[in-house]
Design an enzyme around this catalytic site. Structure first.
Site, mmCIF file in Angstrom:
data_model
loop_
_atom_site.group_PDB
_atom_site.id
_atom_site.type_symbol
_atom_site.label_atom_id
_atom_site.label_comp_id
_atom_site.label_asym_id
_atom_site.label_seq_id
_atom_site.Cartn_x
_atom_site.Cartn_y
_atom_site.Cartn_z
ATOM 1 N N GLY A 155 2.094 2.743 10.683
ATOM 2 C CA GLY A 155 3.063 3.828 10.526
ATOM 3 C C GLY A 155 3.879 4.123 11.777
ATOM 4 N N GLU A 168 -5.612 -4.624 10.654
ATOM 5 C CA GLU A 168 -4.642 -3.559 10.904
ATOM 6 C C GLU A 168 -5.017 -2.798 12.175
ATOM 7 O OE1 GLU A 168 -2.475 -2.263 7.088
ATOM 8 O OE2 GLU A 168 -4.378 -1.219 7.100
ATOM 9 N N SER A 212 3.038 -1.627 10.399
ATOM 10 C CA SER A 212 4.482 -1.620 10.639
ATOM 11 C C SER A 212 5.153 -2.968 10.382
ATOM 12 C CB SER A 212 4.781 -1.123 12.059
ATOM 13 O OG SER A 212 4.370 0.229 12.178
ATOM 14 N N GLY A 230 2.875 -0.970 4.321
ATOM 15 C CA GLY A 230 2.861 0.440 3.946
ATOM 16 C C GLY A 230 4.276 0.950 3.736
ATOM 17 N N LYS A 286 -0.007 4.248 -0.478
ATOM 18 C CA LYS A 286 -0.718 5.436 0.027
ATOM 19 C C LYS A 286 -0.475 6.627 -0.918
ATOM 20 C CE LYS A 286 -0.326 3.479 4.575
ATOM 21 N NZ LYS A 286 -0.343 3.664 6.015
ATOM 22 N N GLU A 296 -7.347 4.753 7.308
ATOM 23 C CA GLU A 296 -7.109 6.169 6.984
ATOM 24 C C GLU A 296 -8.293 6.755 6.230
ATOM 25 O OE1 GLU A 296 -3.275 5.604 5.158
ATOM 26 O OE2 GLU A 296 -2.383 5.229 7.125
ATOM 27 N N ASN A 301 0.856 -1.187 0.000
ATOM 28 C CA ASN A 301 0.000 0.000 0.000
ATOM 29 C C ASN A 301 0.895 1.242 0.000
ATOM 30 O OD1 ASN A 301 -1.898 1.973 0.421
ATOM 31 N ND2 ASN A 301 -2.347 1.405 2.550
ATOM 32 N N HIS A 304 -9.778 1.029 4.311
ATOM 33 C CA HIS A 304 -8.557 1.285 5.080
ATOM 34 C C HIS A 304 -8.865 2.284 6.194
ATOM 35 C CE1 HIS A 304 -4.554 2.632 6.171
ATOM 36 N NE2 HIS A 304 -4.105 1.515 5.623
HETATM 37 P P1 PGA Z 1 2.578 0.689 7.640
HETATM 38 O O1 PGA Z 1 1.163 0.859 6.875
HETATM 39 O O2 PGA Z 1 3.182 -0.592 7.138
HETATM 40 O O3 PGA Z 1 3.360 1.889 7.234
HETATM 41 O O4 PGA Z 1 2.277 0.630 9.101
HETATM 42 C C1 PGA Z 1 0.321 -0.231 6.684
HETATM 43 C C2 PGA Z 1 -1.003 0.203 6.129
HETATM 44 O O5 PGA Z 1 -1.505 1.271 6.508
HETATM 45 O O6 PGA Z 1 -1.586 -0.495 5.298
#
Ligand code: PGA
Length: 255
Positions: free
Chosen positions: A174, A168, A213, A234, A12, A98, A10, A96
């Site tokens: 993140g 998640e 993460s 991500g 983003k 976000e 992803n 997601h």
């Molecule tokens: P991250 O993001 O690996 O940076 O934690 C994962 C995601 O939001 O899909």
């Protein structure tokens, strides 16, 4: 049959077209191919067409980070499942955290997006997860059970092979530090049990992947877990070496 594994990148709202093509090119040069593994990349929507041309003939699949829940009409700024297929997408990402947080996407919208994407033969990764506050208050299972039921309302068992559930934990995304292995294990087992309850007669259930993460240091222990079929990555997916290392370790994992 053993589930196929999945590594889903992803990106983003990151990279420009030049660096996107460079990253794809570098990943392709690493020549990572495993029979039992899907590799999917979700770049920013405006680059999908150009990237799909670049990926022609490759086993790497393309996903959108979002989709709308109508086929066409007066929905300014939105993109339908068919339009995504036209530019080479085989996958869509739905729900997601976000988008739930910043765009105020609701479970009802997520459900409508899933239903329409199923009917359009798209593969779907649907994200669920609890906030830090919900975990602290012991509401993790209630929250995820509720998100699952609402997301999959009226989704027929015939479509389950097109669907992946991405777990998640919201506060972990993140942060640089994945959830505890025992917590991931517990939630994935819970999601698996819920899916079994929802589809008691189905031989096929959605795959379940972990996100939050994920990196090349924690991936091996995550992949030892029973109900983990892969990962949603991500930050680490923006770095060719880290991403390829994750793909290698998932591809070589036994479970
Ligand atoms: P991250 O993001 O690996 O940076 O934690 C994962 C995601 O939001 O899909």
């Amino acid at each position: 049959m053993e589930n196929r594994k999945l590594v889903f990148a992803n990106w983003k709202m990151n990279l420009d077209i030049k660096s996107s093509l460079r990253l794809i090119n570098d990943i392709q040069k690493a020549n990572l191919f495993f029979n039992n593994l899907d590799i999917v990349i979700a770049p920013p929507g405006v680059y999908l067409y150009e990237i799909s041309k670049f990926l022609e003939g490759s086993h790497i699949q393309l996903s959108s980070q979002n989709v709308f829940y109508e086929n066409n009409g007066p929905y300014t700024g939105e993109i339908s499942p068919q339009m995504l297929k036209d530019v080479g997408c085989k996958w869509v990402m739905i729900g997601h955290s976000e988008r739930r947080q910043h765009i105020l996407e609701t479970n009802e919208m997520i459900n409508k997006k899933i239903l329409l994407s199923c009917n359009n033969d798209l593969n779907i990764i649907c994200c669920v997860g609890e906030s830090y506050e919900e975990r602290r208050q012991g509401k993790t299972f209630n929250k995820i059970g509720d998100q699952l039921k609402r997301a999959l309302r009226d989704v027929s068992a015939n479509f389950l092979n097109q669907i992946v559930i991405g777990y998640e934990p919201v506060w972990v995304i993140g942060s640089g530090k994945a959830a505890e292995i025992s917590d991931i294990n517990e939630v994935h087992d819970f999601i698996f049990d819920q899916l079994k309850l929802m589809y008691p007669d189905s031989k096929i259930l959605p795959r379940i992947v972990y996100g939050g993460s994920v990196n090349n240091a924690n991936i091996s222990s995550i992949m030892t877990l029973n109900n983990v079929d892969g990962v949603l990555v991500g930050n680490a997916s923006l770095d060719c070496d880290k991403f390829c290392d994750i793909v290698l370790k998932v591809g070589n994992s036994n479970d």
